[in-house]
Motif scaffolding. Structure first.
Motif, mmCIF file in Angstrom:
data_model
loop_
_atom_site.group_PDB
_atom_site.id
_atom_site.type_symbol
_atom_site.label_atom_id
_atom_site.label_comp_id
_atom_site.label_asym_id
_atom_site.label_seq_id
_atom_site.Cartn_x
_atom_site.Cartn_y
_atom_site.Cartn_z
ATOM 1 N N TYR A 93 6.105 4.777 9.383
ATOM 2 C CA TYR A 93 5.830 4.405 10.771
ATOM 3 C C TYR A 93 4.601 3.516 10.769
ATOM 4 C CZ TYR A 93 9.067 8.170 11.664
ATOM 5 O OH TYR A 93 10.181 8.956 11.667
ATOM 6 N N ILE A 94 4.624 2.487 11.608
ATOM 7 C CA ILE A 94 3.523 1.537 11.606
ATOM 8 C C ILE A 94 3.052 1.263 13.030
ATOM 9 C CG2 ILE A 94 4.158 0.423 9.443
ATOM 10 C CD1 ILE A 94 4.893 -1.708 12.114
ATOM 11 N N LYS A 95 1.804 0.845 13.111
ATOM 12 C CA LYS A 95 1.218 0.469 14.394
ATOM 13 C C LYS A 95 0.200 -0.630 14.133
ATOM 14 C CE LYS A 95 -0.847 2.501 18.500
ATOM 15 N NZ LYS A 95 -1.263 3.784 19.110
ATOM 16 N N ALA A 152 0.841 -1.189 0.000
ATOM 17 C CA ALA A 152 0.000 0.000 0.000
ATOM 18 C C ALA A 152 0.877 1.240 0.000
ATOM 19 C CB ALA A 152 -0.914 0.006 1.219
ATOM 20 N N ALA A 153 0.361 2.292 -0.587
ATOM 21 C CA ALA A 153 1.066 3.573 -0.592
ATOM 22 C C ALA A 153 0.945 4.222 0.776
ATOM 23 C CB ALA A 153 0.479 4.486 -1.658
ATOM 24 N N THR A 154 2.038 4.841 1.226
ATOM 25 C CA THR A 154 1.997 5.621 2.461
ATOM 26 C C THR A 154 1.814 7.084 2.089
ATOM 27 O OG1 THR A 154 4.397 5.902 2.514
ATOM 28 C CG2 THR A 154 3.493 4.007 3.699
ATOM 29 N N GLY A 155 1.144 7.812 2.943
ATOM 30 C CA GLY A 155 0.914 9.222 2.693
ATOM 31 C C GLY A 155 1.026 10.024 3.973
ATOM 32 N N GLY A 156 0.676 11.289 3.898
ATOM 33 C CA GLY A 156 0.790 12.189 5.034
ATOM 34 C C GLY A 156 -0.264 11.977 6.103
ATOM 35 N N THR A 162 3.882 9.508 13.722
ATOM 36 C CA THR A 162 5.338 9.491 13.568
ATOM 37 C C THR A 162 6.045 9.187 14.890
ATOM 38 O OG1 THR A 162 5.389 11.888 13.811
ATOM 39 C CG2 THR A 162 5.350 11.013 11.560
ATOM 40 N N ASN A 163 5.310 8.800 15.905
ATOM 41 C CA ASN A 163 5.889 8.342 17.171
ATOM 42 C C ASN A 163 5.784 6.831 17.323
ATOM 43 O OD1 ASN A 163 6.613 10.929 18.212
ATOM 44 N ND2 ASN A 163 4.445 11.307 18.547
ATOM 45 N N ASP A 164 5.305 6.142 16.287
ATOM 46 C CA ASP A 164 5.162 4.688 16.344
ATOM 47 C C ASP A 164 6.407 4.004 15.783
ATOM 48 O OD1 ASP A 164 2.630 4.524 17.637
ATOM 49 O OD2 ASP A 164 1.693 5.235 15.799
ATOM 50 N N VAL A 165 6.319 2.715 15.495
ATOM 51 C CA VAL A 165 7.479 1.937 15.070
ATOM 52 C C VAL A 165 7.994 2.423 13.718
ATOM 53 C CG1 VAL A 165 8.313 -0.368 14.465
ATOM 54 C CG2 VAL A 165 6.705 -0.087 16.356
ATOM 55 N N LEU A 166 9.254 2.781 13.677
ATOM 56 C CA LEU A 166 9.891 3.257 12.455
ATOM 57 C C LEU A 166 10.390 2.066 11.640
ATOM 58 C CD1 LEU A 166 11.356 5.335 10.589
ATOM 59 C CD2 LEU A 166 13.262 5.230 12.218
ATOM 60 N N TYR A 193 -0.357 2.731 8.899
ATOM 61 C CA TYR A 193 0.935 3.192 8.403
ATOM 62 C C TYR A 193 0.807 4.641 7.950
ATOM 63 C CZ TYR A 193 -1.797 1.151 4.659
ATOM 64 O OH TYR A 193 -2.839 0.795 3.848
ATOM 65 N N ILE A 194 1.938 5.362 8.069
ATOM 66 C CA ILE A 194 2.011 6.755 7.663
ATOM 67 C C ILE A 194 3.427 7.031 7.165
ATOM 68 C CG2 ILE A 194 2.597 7.577 9.990
ATOM 69 C CD1 ILE A 194 0.834 10.047 9.434
ATOM 70 N N GLN A 195 3.556 7.892 6.206
ATOM 71 C CA GLN A 195 4.878 8.202 5.652
ATOM 72 C C GLN A 195 5.744 8.932 6.662
ATOM 73 O OE1 GLN A 195 3.707 10.905 2.442
ATOM 74 N NE2 GLN A 195 4.834 12.535 3.454
ATOM 75 N N GLY A 196 7.059 8.886 6.420
ATOM 76 C CA GLY A 196 7.987 9.712 7.166
ATOM 77 C C GLY A 196 8.150 11.023 6.429
ATOM 78 N N THR A 197 9.327 11.272 5.859
ATOM 79 C CA THR A 197 9.578 12.535 5.166
ATOM 80 C C THR A 197 9.024 12.567 3.750
ATOM 81 O OG1 THR A 197 11.757 11.732 4.515
ATOM 82 C CG2 THR A 197 11.628 13.062 6.514
ATOM 83 N N ALA A 198 8.772 11.402 3.154
ATOM 84 C CA ALA A 198 8.248 11.350 1.783
ATOM 85 C C ALA A 198 7.326 10.150 1.631
ATOM 86 C CB ALA A 198 9.394 11.251 0.779
ATOM 87 N N ALA A 199 6.394 10.261 0.697
ATOM 88 C CA ALA A 199 5.495 9.144 0.421
ATOM 89 C C ALA A 199 6.288 7.944 -0.072
ATOM 90 C CB ALA A 199 4.461 9.556 -0.627
#
Length: 104
Positions: free
Chosen positions: A51-53, A19-23, A63-67, A87-93
């Motif tokens: 980052y995932i949870k 899956a794609a990650t986004g903001g 962005t405080n979850d598992v990197l 899941y959520i992106q870090g600095t870029a998708a």
């Protein structure tokens, strides 16, 4: 009866998902293993930093979850009642890939 994952070879018989990650946080149901059940462990890989949870159907990643660093992976245990991965992106998708492990 499930075994404890002790490392070593991975046994995969069912497809996972990419899956794609986004903001904004997104979530997907945990893919089932070869027996059709929620696996005890999953392998999570990332194309870019994300980052995932793991949690229930309302789980939200921050962005405080598992990197998971770019081009890296982690093996995570699925707990009782866990049904989804957020899941959520870090600095870029980027893209996250989740694969159920059968040898767990």
């Amino acid at each position: 009866m499930a075994q404890t994952y002790g490392g070593g070879f991975l046994h995969v018989t069912k497809v996972g998902f990419s899956a794609a990650t986004g903001g904004a946080s997104a979530r997907t149901a945990i893919p089932t293993d070869g027996s059709g059940s929620i696996p005890n462990y999953v392998r999570i890989a990332a194309r870019n930093e994300c980052y995932i949870k793991i949690g229930d159907s309302a789980v939200v990643a921050t962005t405080n979850d598992v990197l998971v660093q770019n081009a890296d992976s982690v093996i995570m245990r699925i707990g009782k009642g866990d049904t989804h991965i957020a899941y959520i992106q870090g600095t870029a998708a980027g893209q996250v890939n989740v694969t159920p492990l059968d040898n767990s």
